[in-house]
Design an enzyme around this catalytic site. Structure first.
Site, PDB file in Angstrom:
ATOM      1  N   ASN A  89       0.850  -1.192   0.000  1.00  0.00           N
ATOM      2  CA  ASN A  89       0.000   0.000   0.000  1.00  0.00           C
ATOM      3  C   ASN A  89       0.884   1.240   0.000  1.00  0.00           C
ATOM      4  O   ASN A  89       1.866   1.310   0.733  1.00  0.00           O
ATOM      5  CB  ASN A  89      -0.906   0.014   1.232  1.00  0.00           C
ATOM      6  CG  ASN A  89      -1.970  -1.070   1.179  1.00  0.00           C
ATOM      7  OD1 ASN A  89      -2.547  -1.330   0.130  1.00  0.00           O
ATOM      8  ND2 ASN A  89      -2.224  -1.722   2.305  1.00  0.00           N
ATOM      9  N   HIS A 102       6.516  -1.593   3.521  1.00  0.00           N
ATOM     10  CA  HIS A 102       6.323  -2.993   3.890  1.00  0.00           C
ATOM     11  C   HIS A 102       5.546  -3.736   2.808  1.00  0.00           C
ATOM     12  O   HIS A 102       4.683  -3.160   2.153  1.00  0.00           O
ATOM     13  CB  HIS A 102       5.602  -3.129   5.242  1.00  0.00           C
ATOM     14  CG  HIS A 102       4.342  -2.330   5.342  1.00  0.00           C
ATOM     15  ND1 HIS A 102       4.349  -0.974   5.596  1.00  0.00           N
ATOM     16  CD2 HIS A 102       3.037  -2.675   5.226  1.00  0.00           C
ATOM     17  CE1 HIS A 102       3.111  -0.525   5.645  1.00  0.00           C
ATOM     18  NE2 HIS A 102       2.283  -1.535   5.409  1.00  0.00           N
TER      19      HIS A 102
HETATM   20  P1  5GP Z   1      -0.713  -0.723   5.817  1.00  0.00           P
HETATM   21  O1  5GP Z   1      -2.157  -0.429   6.072  1.00  0.00           O
HETATM   22  O2  5GP Z   1       0.172   0.469   6.186  1.00  0.00           O
HETATM   23  O3  5GP Z   1      -0.420  -1.255   4.447  1.00  0.00           O
HETATM   24  O4  5GP Z   1      -0.346  -1.911   6.780  1.00  0.00           O
HETATM   25  C1  5GP Z   1       0.106  -1.749   8.088  1.00  0.00           C
HETATM   26  C2  5GP Z   1      -0.070  -3.069   8.783  1.00  0.00           C
HETATM   27  O5  5GP Z   1       0.656  -3.034   9.987  1.00  0.00           O
HETATM   28  C3  5GP Z   1      -1.534  -3.381   9.137  1.00  0.00           C
HETATM   29  O6  5GP Z   1      -1.942  -4.572   8.489  1.00  0.00           O
HETATM   30  C4  5GP Z   1      -1.496  -3.496  10.662  1.00  0.00           C
HETATM   31  O7  5GP Z   1      -2.344  -4.523  11.146  1.00  0.00           O
HETATM   32  C5  5GP Z   1      -0.031  -3.786  10.956  1.00  0.00           C
HETATM   33  N1  5GP Z   1       0.426  -3.315  12.246  1.00  0.00           N
HETATM   34  C6  5GP Z   1       0.155  -2.101  12.823  1.00  0.00           C
HETATM   35  N2  5GP Z   1       0.780  -2.018  14.007  1.00  0.00           N
HETATM   36  C7  5GP Z   1       1.453  -3.189  14.194  1.00  0.00           C
HETATM   37  C8  5GP Z   1       2.278  -3.681  15.257  1.00  0.00           C
HETATM   38  O8  5GP Z   1       2.546  -3.031  16.274  1.00  0.00           O
HETATM   39  N3  5GP Z   1       2.789  -4.926  15.089  1.00  0.00           N
HETATM   40  C9  5GP Z   1       2.533  -5.688  13.974  1.00  0.00           C
HETATM   41  N4  5GP Z   1       3.072  -6.902  13.931  1.00  0.00           N
HETATM   42  N5  5GP Z   1       1.759  -5.250  12.969  1.00  0.00           N
HETATM   43  C10 5GP Z   1       1.226  -4.012  13.073  1.00  0.00           C
END
Ligand code: 5GP
Ligand code: ZN
Length: 121
Positions: A89, A102
């Protein structure tokens, strides 16, 4: 003044300041399970170096290292043969919530054929 890197959640995982269920790591990347999994397997792969997103002038070798980890993670998680989806994303329209680059590796069950679901507004 605190920098992006000081405050960044995923940099804190890289530094070992907050825990994560680590799946795979090498000199360039760390992979750990998503805290809110959206499928039986939902693992995130991040570069150890902080880049905010795909627009962040990432060196080709860093991208190579990031994506080279994908099949390794799939192997460790047991989904190499059954298949998986990788998602990155970028920015508001994609609902990026953590501003440290990521790759999501998602699998462990059959996923919908379409990749795009439109949000509200
Ligand atoms: P994005 O929405 O930015 O593509 O994805 C971020 C991801 O990070 C989400 O799927 C969310 O669940 C995950 N995430 C957020 N905070 C943490 C955390 O403290 N630990 C882990 N393992 N994942 C996290
Ligand atoms: Zn970071």
């Amino acid at each position: 003044m605190a920098s992006d890197v000081d405050d960044c959640l995923f940099c804190k995982i890289v530094r070992g300041e907050i825990p994560a269920a680590i799946v795979y790591q090498d000199d360039y990347v760390i992979a750990f399970d998503d805290i809110t999994p959206q499928a039986p397997v939902h693992t995130l792969i991040i570069p150890r170096t902080h880049y905010a997103d795909m627009n962040d002038d990432i060196p080709a070798e860093s991208l190579a290292a990031l994506y080279s980890a994908v099949p390794r993670v799939a192997q460790v998680k047991g989904i190499a043969e059954s298949g998986y989806r990788t998602i990155v994303n970028t920015g508001p329209d994609a609902n990026q919530t953590v501003l440290h680059l990521h790759v999501h590796v998602i699998g462990g069950r059959s996923l919908a054929h379409g990749m795009v679901i439109f949000g509200g507004e």
